[in-house]
Motif scaffolding. Structure first.
Motif, mmCIF file in Angstrom:
data_model
loop_
_atom_site.group_PDB
_atom_site.id
_atom_site.type_symbol
_atom_site.label_atom_id
_atom_site.label_comp_id
_atom_site.label_asym_id
_atom_site.label_seq_id
_atom_site.Cartn_x
_atom_site.Cartn_y
_atom_site.Cartn_z
ATOM 1 N N SER A 137 9.268 2.881 2.295
ATOM 2 C CA SER A 137 9.632 1.532 2.268
ATOM 3 C C SER A 137 8.729 0.533 2.728
ATOM 4 C CB SER A 137 11.143 1.663 3.181
ATOM 5 O OG SER A 137 10.629 1.624 4.487
ATOM 6 N N GLU A 192 18.413 0.259 -3.769
ATOM 7 C CA GLU A 192 17.949 -1.218 -4.179
ATOM 8 C C GLU A 192 18.748 -2.013 -2.794
ATOM 9 O OE1 GLU A 192 19.657 -1.975 -7.919
ATOM 10 O OE2 GLU A 192 18.031 -0.944 -8.921
ATOM 11 N N ALA A 246 15.423 5.390 -6.194
ATOM 12 C CA ALA A 246 15.225 4.137 -5.621
ATOM 13 C C ALA A 246 16.629 3.668 -4.640
ATOM 14 C CB ALA A 246 14.777 3.125 -6.492
ATOM 15 N N CYS A 249 13.561 -2.982 -4.969
ATOM 16 C CA CYS A 249 13.749 -1.631 -4.545
ATOM 17 C C CYS A 249 13.446 -1.770 -2.991
ATOM 18 C CB CYS A 249 12.541 -0.643 -5.070
ATOM 19 S SG CYS A 249 12.601 0.858 -4.464
ATOM 20 N N LEU A 278 9.088 1.509 -11.360
ATOM 21 C CA LEU A 278 10.067 1.201 -10.522
ATOM 22 C C LEU A 278 10.502 -0.205 -10.703
ATOM 23 C CD1 LEU A 278 10.943 1.769 -7.627
ATOM 24 C CD2 LEU A 278 8.969 0.847 -6.800
ATOM 25 N N LEU A 317 11.857 4.224 -1.584
ATOM 26 C CA LEU A 317 11.560 5.105 -2.882
ATOM 27 C C LEU A 317 11.597 6.250 -2.060
ATOM 28 C CD1 LEU A 317 10.640 5.206 -5.845
ATOM 29 C CD2 LEU A 317 8.259 5.176 -4.957
#
Length: 156
Positions: free
Chosen positions: A109, A151, A149, A29, A25, A32
């Motif tokens: 999150s 961003e 992910a 992020c 990861l 996810l």
């Protein structure tokens, strides 16, 4: 951003085992996302299902109850494959989704997460998904795991 897209095939011999799938990861992020699916779900061959049930009665049912169980096999049909999902980050456990659904769309999150997963910081680094193959009753069972992910916006 796509982090992982993998698929595989498992057999009954792999029941009661685990498949660990690592992924990385990156920074920033915000969310996810995981999509896990497997098929087939049900064993459609009735004769095979009954044979598997009778084998299991010898292993898991007290001898004095086996005759009753054998007379009522329909109560346990259809037999289903069961693969569940667990998630770990670099620090450890982030949750488990032990559901019977053959399609699961999951997320986490900082503020919220799918039931079974823990919301919180999405730290960059090594993560892993563990697929627990509780029971595979069909000759083969195909699976696919996708992880991506979302961003954060970059500041100007």
């Amino acid at each position: 951003m796509k982090l992982l897209d993998t698929e595989g095939c498992v057999t009954p011999e792999e029941s009661r085992t685990h498949i660990r799938i690592p992924f990385e990861l990156g920074e920033n992020c915000e969310r996810l996302n995981l999509r896990f699916q497997y098929a087939p779900k049900k064993l459609e061959n009735r004769e095979r299902a009954i044979a598997l049930l009778k084998e299991s009665y010898d292993l898991y049912i007290l001898p004095e109850h086996r005759e009753y169980a054998a007379e009522h096999t329909d109560r346990h049909l259809p037999l289903n494959n069961l693969i569940t999902v667990s998630l770990d980050d670099a620090r450890g456990y982030r949750g488990a989704c032990h559901r019977h659904d053959p399609l699961q769309e999951l997320f986490l999150s900082r503020q919220e997460a799918s039931p079974g997963l823990m919301a919180g910081e999405l730290t960059a680094g090594s993560w892993s998904v563990t697929l627990s193959l509780h029971c595979i009753v069909t000759e083969i069972c195909d699976y696919r795991l996708q992880i991506w992910a979302s961003e954060k916006e970059e500041s100007a």
